[in-house]
Design a protein around this motif. Structure first.
Motif, PDB file in Angstrom:
ATOM      1  N   LEU A   1       8.360   3.645  -9.177  1.00 32.00           N
ATOM      2  CA  LEU A   1       9.224   4.605  -8.489  1.00 32.00           C
ATOM      3  C   LEU A   1       8.978   4.589  -6.982  1.00 32.00           C
ATOM      4  O   LEU A   1       9.909   4.790  -6.192  1.00 32.00           O
ATOM      5  CB  LEU A   1       8.986   6.007  -9.048  1.00 32.00           C
ATOM      6  N   GLY A   2       7.731   4.363  -6.586  1.00 35.12           N
ATOM      7  CA  GLY A   2       7.434   4.257  -5.154  1.00 35.12           C
ATOM      8  C   GLY A   2       8.152   3.084  -4.518  1.00 35.12           C
ATOM      9  O   GLY A   2       8.671   3.190  -3.398  1.00 35.12           O
ATOM     10  N   CYS A   3       8.195   1.955  -5.213  1.00 31.91           N
ATOM     11  CA  CYS A   3       8.940   0.787  -4.705  1.00 31.91           C
ATOM     12  C   CYS A   3      10.418   1.112  -4.597  1.00 31.91           C
ATOM     13  O   CYS A   3      11.067   0.765  -3.591  1.00 31.91           O
ATOM     14  CB  CYS A   3       8.731  -0.399  -5.637  1.00 31.91           C
ATOM     15  N   LEU A   4      10.961   1.755  -5.633  1.00 28.83           N
ATOM     16  CA  LEU A   4      12.385   2.105  -5.608  1.00 28.83           C
ATOM     17  C   LEU A   4      12.685   3.063  -4.465  1.00 28.83           C
ATOM     18  O   LEU A   4      13.694   2.900  -3.751  1.00 28.83           O
ATOM     19  CB  LEU A   4      12.780   2.735  -6.946  1.00 28.83           C
ATOM     20  N   PHE A   5      11.802   4.031  -4.252  1.00 29.76           N
ATOM     21  CA  PHE A   5      12.002   4.999  -3.175  1.00 29.76           C
ATOM     22  C   PHE A   5      12.001   4.312  -1.809  1.00 29.76           C
ATOM     23  O   PHE A   5      12.888   4.550  -0.973  1.00 29.76           O
ATOM     24  CB  PHE A   5      10.910   6.068  -3.230  1.00 29.76           C
TER      25      PHE A   5
ATOM     26  N   ALA B   1       3.291  10.926   2.501  1.00 34.35           N
ATOM     27  CA  ALA B   1       2.834  10.880   1.114  1.00 34.35           C
ATOM     28  C   ALA B   1       1.357  11.229   1.003  1.00 34.35           C
ATOM     29  O   ALA B   1       0.950  12.008   0.133  1.00 34.35           O
ATOM     30  CB  ALA B   1       3.089   9.486   0.532  1.00 34.35           C
ATOM     31  N   VAL B   2       0.528  10.665   1.888  1.00 33.30           N
ATOM     32  CA  VAL B   2      -0.906  10.973   1.855  1.00 33.30           C
ATOM     33  C   VAL B   2      -1.151  12.432   2.223  1.00 33.30           C
ATOM     34  O   VAL B   2      -2.001  13.106   1.628  1.00 33.30           O
ATOM     35  CB  VAL B   2      -1.673  10.032   2.806  1.00 33.30           C
ATOM     36  N   ALA B   3      -0.396  12.951   3.190  1.00 30.08           N
ATOM     37  CA  ALA B   3      -0.550  14.348   3.578  1.00 30.08           C
ATOM     38  C   ALA B   3      -0.212  15.280   2.423  1.00 30.08           C
ATOM     39  O   ALA B   3      -0.935  16.254   2.154  1.00 30.08           O
ATOM     40  CB  ALA B   3       0.341  14.658   4.782  1.00 30.08           C
TER      41      ALA B   3
ATOM     42  N   ILE C   1       0.835  -1.198   0.000  1.00 27.50           N
ATOM     43  CA  ILE C   1       0.000   0.000   0.000  1.00 27.50           C
ATOM     44  C   ILE C   1       0.869   1.247   0.000  1.00 27.50           C
ATOM     45  O   ILE C   1       0.582   2.229  -0.689  1.00 27.50           O
ATOM     46  CB  ILE C   1      -0.956  -0.013   1.206  1.00 27.50           C
ATOM     47  N   ALA C   2       1.966   1.206   0.766  1.00 23.99           N
ATOM     48  CA  ALA C   2       2.872   2.354   0.833  1.00 23.99           C
ATOM     49  C   ALA C   2       3.465   2.664  -0.525  1.00 23.99           C
ATOM     50  O   ALA C   2       3.525   3.832  -0.949  1.00 23.99           O
ATOM     51  CB  ALA C   2       3.983   2.090   1.844  1.00 23.99           C
ATOM     52  N   ALA C   3       3.918   1.639  -1.250  1.00 28.20           N
ATOM     53  CA  ALA C   3       4.512   1.858  -2.570  1.00 28.20           C
ATOM     54  C   ALA C   3       3.502   2.479  -3.522  1.00 28.20           C
ATOM     55  O   ALA C   3       3.839   3.392  -4.296  1.00 28.20           O
ATOM     56  CB  ALA C   3       5.032   0.543  -3.132  1.00 28.20           C
ATOM     57  N   ALA C   4       2.252   2.001  -3.483  1.00 30.64           N
ATOM     58  CA  ALA C   4       1.228   2.547  -4.367  1.00 30.64           C
ATOM     59  C   ALA C   4       0.891   3.994  -4.008  1.00 30.64           C
ATOM     60  O   ALA C   4       0.776   4.851  -4.887  1.00 30.64           O
ATOM     61  CB  ALA C   4      -0.030   1.686  -4.296  1.00 30.64           C
TER      62      ALA C   4
ATOM     63  N   ILE D   1       9.510   3.547   9.760  1.00 30.11           N
ATOM     64  CA  ILE D   1       9.890   4.394   8.635  1.00 30.11           C
ATOM     65  C   ILE D   1       8.865   4.298   7.512  1.00 30.11           C
ATOM     66  O   ILE D   1       8.445   5.312   6.949  1.00 30.11           O
ATOM     67  CB  ILE D   1      11.291   3.993   8.136  1.00 30.11           C
ATOM     68  N   VAL D   2       8.436   3.081   7.187  1.00 31.60           N
ATOM     69  CA  VAL D   2       7.446   2.904   6.135  1.00 31.60           C
ATOM     70  C   VAL D   2       6.141   3.609   6.510  1.00 31.60           C
ATOM     71  O   VAL D   2       5.509   4.277   5.683  1.00 31.60           O
ATOM     72  CB  VAL D   2       7.200   1.408   5.862  1.00 31.60           C
ATOM     73  N   GLY D   3       5.724   3.468   7.777  1.00 29.48           N
ATOM     74  CA  GLY D   3       4.508   4.150   8.221  1.00 29.48           C
ATOM     75  C   GLY D   3       4.606   5.659   8.104  1.00 29.48           C
ATOM     76  O   GLY D   3       3.659   6.324   7.659  1.00 29.48           O
ATOM     77  N   MET D   4       5.754   6.215   8.476  1.00 35.21           N
ATOM     78  CA  MET D   4       5.943   7.659   8.361  1.00 35.21           C
ATOM     79  C   MET D   4       5.919   8.105   6.903  1.00 35.21           C
ATOM     80  O   MET D   4       5.360   9.150   6.563  1.00 35.21           O
ATOM     81  CB  MET D   4       7.259   8.056   9.023  1.00 35.21           C
ATOM     82  N   VAL D   5       6.521   7.299   6.026  1.00 34.20           N
ATOM     83  CA  VAL D   5       6.529   7.639   4.598  1.00 34.20           C
ATOM     84  C   VAL D   5       5.110   7.666   4.051  1.00 34.20           C
ATOM     85  O   VAL D   5       4.735   8.553   3.281  1.00 34.20           O
ATOM     86  CB  VAL D   5       7.406   6.644   3.818  1.00 34.20           C
TER      87      VAL D   5
END
Length: 402
Positions: free
Chosen positions: A298-302, A333-335, A276-279, A325-329
């Motif tokens: 690009l989200g996966c790479l990031f 991103a959503v913000a 979900i984070a990558a998307a 870290i993933v949760g913060m990202v």
């Protein structure tokens, strides 16, 4: 008036994918600056290969999650589906050639292909189950996939114990697969990368160059209007959830090959958040109807560059902070996405008393994480910086509202 040659570039810039690529470069630069061993400089080849391989492994199941999100759904069972499909693949191998696995003999490409085919069929069936629960039974996607999030992992453990008990005469919690050919599927960099590239290309063609893809975007944007237009929305959901489950099955096979063991209690745990984070980082909206395949790539790479950078900087115990870290990202991103959507509106992040408490929360959180990573002095410094920045933003918001 913009020329026809500049319009594709302008569209790319609007999607934010160039900005995401620049963020990858910035994170890599910060890693080089903060890594005491300068791993990216001293050993760039191995670092590049590992990032590509891990990005491909993440990207395979993130592509399926992206299709589901674009179609207006959500799949919380990705991690459990990876564990379940990996367990199914290992169980099939053990059932087909128990003696060869027990004696660490080559099991042959034909047996491997048969086990992979059976695992992909299972993925299709699980995706169909999701579609049935959502379209026929009427469960919300969150509830339907939450049920399989819990159920599939439990079923995986039962499957592994049952197969090992019947084949080798004693129940075990995991199945070891040490065959060199099977492990090469994941340990080589080129096979995961090629599989990811082919799946990304095929999904991109589906979503941007076919009528079905346009219908999936329409479904996520407004399901009622799509249904009233005469489009079979149930079949679209079936397609989306089957793609998500099959892509997770492919990832499950590769992860078992990488780890040489099907351990359902740990395999793929929490990977649904990564998907979900990558998307979301790539520009997909959790409300549906928005998102791109290049953005997800690009989200996966990031995400992988961020996680790898933390591992290089922290060294010991970096995996402890991966979920944080993933949760913060995801939150950031959503913000940022909300800010872009509300640009020109009156959106506020620090409204009234709740805003004051939020500033305190962010300051304490930043200070705590910094103290865990770097020490008390750095924690105080970063906490003060966060406090000043948030207070300044709150002041700007109040002036703008007035």
């Amino acid at each position: 008036m913009a020329s026809s040659e500049t319009r594709p570039l302008a569209a790319l810039l609007r999607r934010g994918e160039v900005g995401l690529a620049m963020a990858v470069v910035v994170v890599a630069g910060l890693t080089i600056a903060l890594d005491p061993l300068r791993t990216y400089v001293v050993n760039p080849g191995d670092s590049f290969v590992e990032i590509v391989r891990q990005t491909a492994m993440l990207g395979i199941f993130a592509l399926g999650a992206t299709v589901v999100i674009i179609a207006g759904g959500i799949d919380l069972s990705v991690g459990s589906m990876i564990a379940f499909s990996g367990s199914v693949c290992a169980a099939l191998l053990l059932w087909l050639v128990p003696e060869k696995l027990h004696n660490d003999q080559p099991i042959g490409p034909g047996v491997i292909a048969l086990a992979i085919a059976g695992t992909l069929v299972v993925g299709f069936l699980v995706g169909s189950l999701h579609a049935w629960l959502i379209t026929v039974v009427g469960l919300p996607p969150f509830i339907a996939t939450l049920a399989t999030l819990v159920g599939l992992r439990s079923l995986s453990r039962a499957l592994v114990e049952s197969v090992t008990a019947s084949v080798i005469g004693g129940a075990k919690a995991q199945i070891e697969i040490r065959d060199a050919q099977f492990r090469y599927l994941a340990t080589s960099v080129w096979i995961p990368a090629v599989v990811f590239a082919l799946l990304a290309l095929g999904t991109w063609i589906l979503m941007t160059r076919t009528v079905v893809g346009r219908h999936l975007y329409a479904l996520g944007g407004n399901e009622a209007a799509t249904r009233l237009s005469g489009i079979r929305t149930d079949r679209l959901k079936w397609l989306a959830y089957c793609l998500g489950a099959i892509f997770s099955s492919i990832a499950g096979i590769l992860y078992v090959g990488e780890q040489s063991v099907a351990a359902p209690q740990t395999l793929g745990r929490g990977y649904e958040l990564n998907a979900i984070a990558a998307a979301v980082v790539g520009g997909a909206s959790l409300q549906g109807g928005a998102g791109t395949i290049p953005g997800t790539v690009l989200g996966c790479l990031f995400l992988r560059v961020v996680i790898d950078g933390i591992a290089k900087i922290i060294k010991t115990g970096a995996d402890v902070y991966e979920g944080l870290i993933v949760g913060m990202v995801v939150v950031v991103a959503v913000a940022l996405s909300q800010v872009r959507q509300a640009r020109g509106g009156a959106a506020r992040f620090f409204p009234g008393p709740l805003g004051v408490v939020t500033i305190v929360n962010l300051t304490v959180l930043a200070g705590t994480v910094s103290m865990l990573l770097s020490g008390r002095t750095t924690a105080i410094t970063i906490g003060l910086v966060v406090l000043v920045v948030c207070s300044a933003l709150a002041t700007v918001e109040r002036k703008r509202m007035n």
